[in-house]
Design an enzyme around this catalytic site. Structure first.
Site, mmCIF file in Angstrom:
data_model
loop_
_atom_site.group_PDB
_atom_site.id
_atom_site.type_symbol
_atom_site.label_atom_id
_atom_site.label_comp_id
_atom_site.label_asym_id
_atom_site.label_seq_id
_atom_site.Cartn_x
_atom_site.Cartn_y
_atom_site.Cartn_z
ATOM 1 N N ASP A 1 -2.199 -3.947 31.938
ATOM 2 C CA ASP A 1 -3.058 -4.314 33.063
ATOM 3 C C ASP A 1 -2.920 -5.793 33.409
ATOM 4 O O ASP A 1 -3.204 -6.651 32.574
ATOM 5 C CB ASP A 1 -4.514 -3.997 32.692
ATOM 6 C CG ASP A 1 -5.427 -4.138 33.905
ATOM 7 O OD1 ASP A 1 -4.924 -4.476 34.986
ATOM 8 O OD2 ASP A 1 -6.635 -3.905 33.737
ATOM 9 N N TRP B 1 31.707 -20.059 65.887
ATOM 10 C CA TRP B 1 33.107 -19.659 65.776
ATOM 11 C C TRP B 1 33.919 -20.823 65.175
ATOM 12 O O TRP B 1 33.769 -21.974 65.604
ATOM 13 C CB TRP B 1 33.672 -19.303 67.161
ATOM 14 C CG TRP B 1 35.158 -19.040 67.091
ATOM 15 C CD1 TRP B 1 35.746 -17.859 66.793
ATOM 16 C CD2 TRP B 1 36.207 -19.988 67.277
ATOM 17 N NE1 TRP B 1 37.111 -18.013 66.773
ATOM 18 C CE2 TRP B 1 37.434 -19.320 67.065
ATOM 19 C CE3 TRP B 1 36.245 -21.357 67.578
ATOM 20 C CZ2 TRP B 1 38.675 -19.943 67.160
ATOM 21 C CZ3 TRP B 1 37.486 -21.985 67.673
ATOM 22 C CH2 TRP B 1 38.683 -21.268 67.473
ATOM 23 N N ASP C 1 47.059 -8.259 67.851
ATOM 24 C CA ASP C 1 46.736 -7.914 69.236
ATOM 25 C C ASP C 1 47.988 -7.914 70.131
ATOM 26 O O ASP C 1 48.898 -8.733 69.938
ATOM 27 C CB ASP C 1 45.746 -8.981 69.735
ATOM 28 C CG ASP C 1 45.047 -8.577 71.008
ATOM 29 O OD1 ASP C 1 45.392 -7.543 71.582
ATOM 30 O OD2 ASP C 1 44.145 -9.336 71.423
ATOM 31 N N LYS D 1 43.038 -3.827 60.960
ATOM 32 C CA LYS D 1 42.183 -4.995 61.183
ATOM 33 C C LYS D 1 41.294 -4.638 62.369
ATOM 34 O O LYS D 1 41.783 -4.502 63.492
ATOM 35 C CB LYS D 1 43.050 -6.219 61.486
ATOM 36 C CG LYS D 1 42.256 -7.477 61.823
ATOM 37 C CD LYS D 1 43.216 -8.646 62.029
ATOM 38 C CE LYS D 1 42.552 -9.887 62.552
ATOM 39 N NZ LYS D 1 43.532 -10.947 62.882
ATOM 40 N N ASP E 1 38.666 -5.587 64.862
ATOM 41 C CA ASP E 1 38.135 -6.833 65.424
ATOM 42 C C ASP E 1 36.949 -6.552 66.340
ATOM 43 O O ASP E 1 36.714 -5.404 66.768
ATOM 44 C CB ASP E 1 39.267 -7.524 66.204
ATOM 45 C CG ASP E 1 39.133 -9.035 66.207
ATOM 46 O OD1 ASP E 1 38.037 -9.542 65.961
ATOM 47 O OD2 ASP E 1 40.149 -9.711 66.494
ATOM 48 N N ASN F 1 35.217 -9.091 69.382
ATOM 49 C CA ASN F 1 35.357 -10.479 69.827
ATOM 50 C C ASN F 1 34.344 -10.973 70.845
ATOM 51 O O ASN F 1 34.604 -11.966 71.530
ATOM 52 C CB ASN F 1 36.766 -10.709 70.385
ATOM 53 C CG ASN F 1 37.785 -10.866 69.270
ATOM 54 O OD1 ASN F 1 37.544 -11.597 68.318
ATOM 55 N ND2 ASN F 1 38.891 -10.162 69.355
ATOM 56 N N CYS G 1 36.646 -7.876 61.210
ATOM 57 C CA CYS G 1 36.885 -9.176 61.815
ATOM 58 C C CYS G 1 36.008 -9.247 63.050
ATOM 59 O O CYS G 1 35.791 -8.243 63.733
ATOM 60 C CB CYS G 1 38.362 -9.275 62.205
ATOM 61 S SG CYS G 1 38.777 -10.750 63.153
ATOM 62 N N ASP H 1 38.693 -17.691 62.243
ATOM 63 C CA ASP H 1 39.903 -17.949 63.034
ATOM 64 C C ASP H 1 40.416 -19.358 62.772
ATOM 65 O O ASP H 1 41.497 -19.716 63.234
ATOM 66 C CB ASP H 1 39.594 -17.815 64.530
ATOM 67 C CG ASP H 1 39.702 -16.367 64.991
ATOM 68 O OD1 ASP H 1 40.119 -15.514 64.176
ATOM 69 O OD2 ASP H 1 39.383 -16.093 66.158
#
Ligand code: GLA
Length: 732
Positions: free
Chosen positions: A45, A199, A367, A476, A478, A480, A526, A548
């Protein structure tokens, strides 16, 4: 490890050999927080920790005026009765009242830990590793049922919590705030630490002394963000990396969040974390439920390194899943900084071929491989190969890369679309957009409404087919841009408060389907670097592109800051070209490698453009990482000297059995004729002899005397120059 229930006092003690968490039922019938911290012996208690008193202006219970919720510590505070501090949740009843006060109804103690369907969560591998307490509360007036879930782990000083709401009444209820965790602490002698940035400069530790009022961070961007991370620490003022008390709170979630500490004018602290209540509302019809994400609470008496090491091990072993969770990560070569979107199959194969020569294991095509994607204004969303660049398709290129003996990886950004794309031309209604208002662009793109079934099916079909055709080994993934004009065309007005959360649930679902189809695929998440690097993503993708910003000096800071909350095996880190594309800085290739080793490691440049000497260095780096990556990615990581407070940075990794270690130090700018300086090592076995750099040292002497990092001038520009670094292997 146990959860002990004392029926007479109605108290619960969650304990293992490191921590205790004690809950008691308060006089008004709701659960109260009696203690959280280092383990203390069990006792039947501890009601003496419940406060009763009379104070001017205080509001008490109708029949016990000396008991006020405001003067007590609560487990899951509501708003509107005798506690007017900020609440952990709010429910709007159909009559317009926000007052709610559910009371203890029942409890259950389970072995192991139940899953949270559709959400990332910690897990157990066998049910003896953890116990879970489910505390059910019921509001007798509006019928809301709330299940508070607490898991204590055998091997970690950690409690994880989440909350399930169920409308057990007869009328519609609207949840307007549903945080995952709230912890009332008896004092406020803490320094709050948050990890903030933007960023290219993610996760800088920010320290603030708590005082009366609210200290808070959050995100309303639709993702956890680079601006603030859903992870905070409260440390005592004298706590440093190696000693002292601290507690950490992290949300296993990737969407909007709020982390907040409220210090009241009596000096207590209420720390809470969960989905950001702004723009969140969730209607529950009778019988419907809502599950919050999970939050992790960690306690340490062993300083900030102790706290981070707990999270590193927990996330590596009981959050990350699947084939890659503890496997050494392949050393990769990514073409992004080498070519941007300007490539052909021939130029890619030339870069990949040089990579093979250096010993690279995974080639990643970034990309620009799809649609009319020659720059970032067009093509996003058109997940069909660009035959002008890759005449043999993805499968043709993949076959050639596989033929060289490397794995093949591919970049995708499924959640987005360029207005200049076939996808948008065909489905302009597929994006999140507020009716009648301009559609904001970020990097020339819009955000797809992931809550729509048709969007999900399109993305699933395209990703599934591409991965299958190319026998892709790595993705990957991403993301953005931030979400703006968050409005889903298919939802009724009163359902719009669900969109942010359902968006992220849909992202998780898409990951989950692809993981189910391709269990050996390695995902790297990412979001323009570290804009969605959080514990939620680690459940799906065991690694994330850290930033980045690939400049080695910048990366020291980013990786150092990220290491407070995340294992280094989860942070993508690459050697890139000089002058660096983000900073214009020139750093020796050795230092670029020495920083990138402390992550997943890879290269992001055209190796054909290096001098012979540099290329030899690359080969050495690849060989070094192959030899030591298991130790680096699986060992115990110590921060030794912070790049945020001085001109140098140092850290090290020690194997679990303390027989081997890798120590690294970095100096940003060269000072002329400096004094001698040493960095003390950590985590070694004091009585063990370690071989390093051609001689032997006891662990004890390296930890007490240290390793000399600046000495007398060498008159050698290589050693005295800017951005100098060393990596030292200790073999015991
Ligand atoms: C983001 C990523 C980069 C790269 C580009 C491609 O910025 O963080 O690594 O993939 O997109 O457009």
């Amino acid at each position: 490890m146990d959860i002990i229930y004392h029926a007479e006092s109605r108290q619960f003690h969650l304990t293992n050999d490191q921590v205790s968490y004690i809950i008691g039922i308060l006089p008004n019938g709701e659960p109260g927080q009696l203690y959280f911290g280092a383990r203390i012996p069990d006792s039947k208690d501890r009601s003496y920790l419940i406060n009763r008193e009379f104070r001017a202006m205080m509001v008490g219970m109708p029949d016990q005026e000396d008991f006020s919720l405001e003067m007590n510590r609560r487990e899951y505070p509501s708003f509107g009765t005798s506690d007017l501090r900020l609440p952990a949740y709010e429910v709007l009843s159909s009559n317009g009242s926000h007052v709610s006060c559910p009371v203890y109804d029942s409890h259950e103690i389970l072995k192991g830990k139940p899953d949270l369907p559709g959400l990332p969560a910690l897990y157990t591998e066998d049910e003896e590793e953890a116990k879970t307490l489910l505390l059910t509360l019921k509001d007798p007036v509006n019928g809301m049922e709330i299940v508070l879930s607490y898991t204590i782990f055998r091997d970690y000083p950690v409690i994880s919590r989440s909350v399930f709401f169920k409308n057990g009444g007869k009328e519609e209820l609207r949840i307007e705030r549903a945080l995952s965790i709230s912890l009332d602490l008896p004092d406020h002698d803490y320094v709050w630490m948050q990890f903030s940035g933007a960023w290219g400069r993610e996760k800088t530790p920010v320290h603030k002394k708590l005082s009366e009022g609210v200290t808070a961070i959050g995100s309303l961007r639709g993702h956890s963000s680079a601006n603030h991370n859903p992870f905070v620490i409260l440390r005592r003022e004298n706590t440093d990396e190696f000693q002292g008390e601290a507690l950490g709170m992290a949300l296993i979630y990737s969407g909007n969040f709020l982390a907040q500490a409220e210090v009241d004018t009596y000096g207590t602290t209420r720390l809470m974390l969960g989905i950001h209540p702004d723009r969140f509302s969730w209607i529950l019809k009778p019988g419907e439920g809502f599950q919050t994400p999970e939050a992790v609470l960690v306690h340490t008496a062993a300083g900030l390194n102790g706290l981070s090491q707990t999270l590193h091990s927990l996330y590596r072993k009981r959050l990350s899943r699947g084939y890659w969770k503890e496997r050494p990560r392949p050393i990769l070569l990514n073409n992004w900084e080498a070519t941007l979107m300007d490539f052909t199959e021939e130029s890619i194969l030339k870069i990949a071929g040089k990579g093979k020569e250096a010993g690279i294991e995974l080639f990643v095509l970034d990309d620009g491989w799809f649609g009319a994607r020659d720059d970032d204004t067009k093509g996003l969303g058109d997940w069909y190969v660009n035959k002008a660049k890759l005449p043999g398709g993805i499968e043709g290129l993949a076959e050639k890369i596989h033929g060289m003996g490397m794995k093949f990886g591919l970049w995708v950004e499924p959640e987005m679309v360029n207005p200049d794309s076939d996808l948008y031309r065909a489905h302009p209604d597929w994006v999140l957009a507020a009716p009648g208002r301009p559609r904001s662009l970020g990097r020339h793109q819009m955000v797809l409404d992931m809550t729509r079934e048709d969007v999900q099916e399109y993305l699933y079909e395209r990703l599934h087919a591409t991965i299958l055709e190319g026998k892709i080994d790595y993705i990957k993934w991403d993301m953005n841009r931030t979400i703006s004009e968050c409005f889903s065309a298919l939802k009724a007005p009163e359902e719009q408060g669900k969109v942010y959360h359902q968006y992220i649930l849909a992202v998780y679902r898409l990951y989950e389907r692809l993981i189910g189809d391709f269990p050996e695929l390695l995902f790297e998440s990412c979001a323009s670097g570290g804009s969605r690097l959080d514990a939620g993503m680690l459940y799906y993708a065991p690694q994330a592109w850290g930033s980045d910003d690939t400049d080695a000096v910048e990366r020291m800071r980013i990786q150092y800051g990220t290491s407070y909350g995340y294992p280094i095996s989860s942070v993508g880190s690459h050697v890139s070209e000089c002058p660096n594309q983000q900073t214009g800085r020139n750093c020796p290739i050795t230092t670029r490698g020495n920083v990138a080793y402390f992550g997943t490691f890879g290269f992001e440049l055209d190796l054909n453009k290096l001098t012979d000497e540099e290329f030899e260095e690359v080969k050495k780096q690849v060989a070094f990482m192959k030899q030591y990556r298991e130790l680096i990615q699986g060992g115990r990581f110590y921060r030794l000297a912070s790049p945020f407070t001085g001109n140098q940075c140092a850290w090290m990794v020690v194997s679990e059995d303390r027989s081997r270690a890798v120590f690294a130090f970095y100096r940003s700018l060269c000072r002329v004729n400096p004094g001698r300086k040493r960095v003390k090592l950590a985590g070694l076995d004091a009585d063990r002899l370690y071989k390093a750099e051609g001689r032997e040292y006891y662990g004890g002497e390296l930890m007490e005397i240290g390793w000399e990092v600046t000495s007398a001038p060498s008159w050698d520009p290589e050693k005295d120059g800017d951005f100098y670094s060393r990596v030292i292997v200790l073999e015991g």
